[in-house]
Design a protein around this motif. Structure first.
Motif: not given
Length: 303
Positions: A16-19, A33-41, A70-80
């Protein structure tokens, strides 16, 4: 600095993040590949031996994602979106939803609910699915199984249960569209089949970017379903179903259902209202609860 999307690390979450990343890149004319994806456990990924309600509810899927956002480490979160609690921090906002996929559940392990053997064991972590199954087949035994799609399918294959229910949308996104039989007569979970992208409310640049991929029909439908759920004041123990569709005139038609845990009691109703009207679905929730028996009322705390 590239746009960074935070996501859980399950195969479905990553798909879903890659979509989402691909949709943003296409809308902005950016290279792949311009948009980066960060995995958060998240806690929900780590603790899988107990029902979600016992470890903090749906917040277990979002808390760590919220922290890095909220810490500014990502710009957005992808959710179901069906896994996102209806009350969210004021500092965050759901800025976009992708076009909704199949909202139905699929039954794996039998051709239909009626085809399940007498007393069959069905594994699911969803109170809604359990209650809806018991409403039509009170002889069934419902057991809790958690984990990602492959984990649940492996538990089924290992004989931990005779059958399970999984969201059609998730199976399709994982390339497993041929698995299971679609269930047409069970109202889906609120926001099922929808991918939501959340950002900081004050991040106008990211909100502007995300607006370019927003599917308005999905956004309006999910908003209505979440307004209904929020007014119920339910928890992860509360069996609730809701599905909104957009009529030809742009109005929202919301069908909803609340049930007792054993499915023996249920209340269903519907309403039609303008897109963006949160008051009417909230009023529908309160009206349904008002006429519900105690077996249902005790599962909710209407706002």
């Amino acid at each position: 600095m590239p746009l960074i999307l935070g996501t859980r690390g399950s195969p479905l979450a990553l798909a879903q993040a890659h979509m989402t990343a691909a949709a943003i890149e296409a809308a902005q004319g950016w290279a792949a590949g311009t948009v980066a994806i960060r995995i958060v456990k998240t806690t929900g990924d780590v603790v899988q031996d107990r029902p979600l309600a016992e470890i903090g509810g749906k917040a277990m899927w979002t808390r760590e994602l919220d922290e890095v956002l909220l810490a500014g480490e990502t710009h957005a979160s992808v959710h179901s979106m069906k896994d996102v609690e209806s009350e969210r921090p004021d500092a965050l906002c759901i800025a976009a939803t992708l076009p909704r996929a199949d909202v139905r559940d699929r039954l794996i392990g039998a051709e239909s609910i009626t085809a399940l053997r007498q007393g069959a064991v069905v594994g699911t972590s969803s109170p809604r699915r359990g209650a809806q199954l018991l409403a039509v087949r009170p002889d069934l035994t419902i057991v809790t199984i958690r984990g990602n799609v492959d984990t649940r399918l492996a538990k089924l294959a290992a004989g931990e249960c005779d059958a399970t229910l999984l969201a059609a949308a998730g199976l399709d996104r994982l390339g497993k569209s041929g698995i299971g039989a679609a269930i047409d007569n069970m109202l889906s979970a609120p926001a099922q089949g929808a991918i939501g992208i959340e950002c900081r409310a004050d991040d106008t640049q990211t909100r502007t970017i995300l607006a370019t991929i927003n599917d308005c029909a999905t956004f309006d439908a999910v908003r209505a379903e979440r307004a209904f759920t929020r007014a119920l004041g339910g928890t992860c123990h509360s069996p609730v179903a809701a599905l909104a569709t957009i009529a030809a005139d742009g109005s929202v038609v919301l069908r909803a259902q609340i049930l007792s845990e054993d499915g023996a009691d249920q209340i269903g109703d519907e309403a039609r209202f303008a897109a963006g009207d949160d008051a009417t679905p909230a009023a529908l929730a309160r009206a349904m609860l008002a006429r519900a028996p105690t077996t249902i009322q005790r599962l909710f705390d209407a706002a």
